[in-house]
Write an enzyme that holds these catalytic residues in place. Structure first.
Site, mmCIF file in Angstrom:
data_model
loop_
_atom_site.group_PDB
_atom_site.id
_atom_site.type_symbol
_atom_site.label_atom_id
_atom_site.label_comp_id
_atom_site.label_asym_id
_atom_site.label_seq_id
_atom_site.Cartn_x
_atom_site.Cartn_y
_atom_site.Cartn_z
ATOM 1 N N LYS A 59 21.721 44.528 62.817
ATOM 2 C CA LYS A 59 23.115 45.001 62.876
ATOM 3 C C LYS A 59 23.153 46.525 62.848
ATOM 4 C CE LYS A 59 24.922 40.709 60.899
ATOM 5 N NZ LYS A 59 25.554 39.981 59.803
ATOM 6 N N GLN A 103 26.597 41.057 53.608
ATOM 7 C CA GLN A 103 25.722 40.038 54.184
ATOM 8 C C GLN A 103 25.609 38.829 53.250
ATOM 9 O OE1 GLN A 103 24.478 40.138 57.272
ATOM 10 N NE2 GLN A 103 23.397 38.200 57.088
ATOM 11 N N ASP A 128 34.056 40.840 59.260
ATOM 12 C CA ASP A 128 33.498 39.487 59.381
ATOM 13 C C ASP A 128 34.591 38.432 59.561
ATOM 14 O OD1 ASP A 128 30.747 38.893 59.469
ATOM 15 O OD2 ASP A 128 30.498 39.689 57.444
HETATM 16 N N1 GUN Z 1 25.092 35.454 57.112
HETATM 17 C C1 GUN Z 1 24.891 34.669 58.177
HETATM 18 N N2 GUN Z 1 25.781 34.939 59.145
HETATM 19 C C2 GUN Z 1 26.576 35.932 58.667
HETATM 20 C C3 GUN Z 1 27.675 36.652 59.210
HETATM 21 O O1 GUN Z 1 28.132 36.433 60.335
HETATM 22 N N3 GUN Z 1 28.195 37.613 58.407
HETATM 23 C C4 GUN Z 1 27.721 37.856 57.163
HETATM 24 N N4 GUN Z 1 28.324 38.808 56.445
HETATM 25 N N5 GUN Z 1 26.707 37.204 56.635
HETATM 26 C C5 GUN Z 1 26.130 36.247 57.392
#
Ligand code: GUN
Length: 293
Positions: A59, A103, A128
């Site tokens: 990311k 995350q 998110d």
């Molecule tokens: N963990 C797995 N997928 C995601 C996501 O799309 N966003 C976040 N913040 N954590 C994750």
């Protein structure tokens, strides 16, 4: 008469995500040329989960490549509830921060209170789309950030050029991050939607009817060829790590591909789309804060 379908086509998330990310970059460059500031995403990783560390790194790399500033917060697994809440409050109050990504999953002692943390992120910075306000807005068909993986899947479906209206879409998995929000997005495209999960009986009888089959299970090769209707669109959300370190999906790709009209690969399917949609959401949050739109 129905047109004969071409089978076995790859729905290339790598390629499509690149297109989406390039769109973000050119929009950022246009804004910078007009004298505006660069969008900024705060990325928080708590603990040492190796898979999460890889996702967060990807990311951050995508941000750097496609015009978005990222600020990284890597906290030990021992971080307390109050410390994490304080960080979220500080980032909410920081005018230089447009989006906050926490995350998931969180380490053991924080995991039970995951919703408390997701609710603490200001909805205007909720890249998110996990805040209850964002979920409410999604369910009411109002504007707002959409969870990145489901949004990326919808973009993949759009790219097939198929008319989604009236199609039977079946989702395996009902997580808050993928399955549930995806149901809403599919409904908004007038799909007939079936939500299935670990308690579903006679799953194969249902999957064999699906025009669109989306697997978000977390089990290697869960979807076998006999579960798939000929000519279906098959989307694989699974990320399963083999002992060799390689990553494979929930779909038995080799066996299912010849039956599917369109199919995604793992890696190179949904994963890159999740990251692309994160950049889109960050840019949208920035615009909301900068221009109120
Ligand atoms: N963990 C797995 N997928 C995601 C996501 O799309 N966003 C976040 N913040 N954590 C994750």
């Amino acid at each position: 008469m129905e047109e004969e379908k071409v089978l076995g086509q790859i729905l290339d998330g790598k390629e499509i995500s690149r297109k989406v990310k390039e769109e973000v970059l050119s929009e950022v460059n246009r804004l910078l040329a007009e004298g505006h500031r660069r969008p900024t995403l705060a990325v928080i990783l708590v603990g040492e989960d190796p898979a999460s560390a890889i996702y967060v790194n990807n990311k951050k790399k995508a941000c750097a490549r496609y015009g978005i500033n990222s600020k990284s917060y890597e906290l030990p697994a021992s971080t307390s509830k109050d410390e994490l809440l304080k960080l979220l409050d500080d980032l909410n109050a920081d005018d230089a921060v447009d989006g906050i990504l926490l995350q998931l999953p969180l380490p053991d002692q924080l995991h039970r209170e995951e919703n408390l943390f997701l609710e603490r992120i200001h909805p205007d910075k909720d890249v998110d789309g996990f805040h209850p306000v964002s979920i409410g807005r999604l369910n009411l068909n109002l504007t707002g950030p959409r969870p990145c993986t489901p949004a990326g899947i919808m973009r993949l479906l759009e790219e097939t050029g198929e008319d989604l209206d009236g199609k039977l879409a079946l989702v395996i998995g009902r997580s808050n991050t993928v399955g549930k929000p995806l149901i809403q997005l599919l409904l908004q495209k007038n799909c007939t939607v079936i939500s299935t999960h670990s308690h579903t009986k006679n799953l194969e009888d249902l999957t064999r009817q699906a025009d669109i089959l989306i697997a978000s299970v977390g089990q290697l090769g869960f979807v076998t060829a006999d579960m798939v209707k000929e000519g279906a669109i098959v989307i694989d959300v699974g990320i399963n790590r083999l002992e060799s370190g390689k990553v494979r999906g929930d779909v038995d790709f080799k066996a299912v591909r010849p039956k599917a009209c369109w199919i995604t690969k793992v890696p190179g399917g949904v994963g890159p789309m999740t990251i692309a949609m994160l950049l889109v959401n960050t840019l949208d949050c920035y615009k909301l804060r900068e221009f109120g739109e």
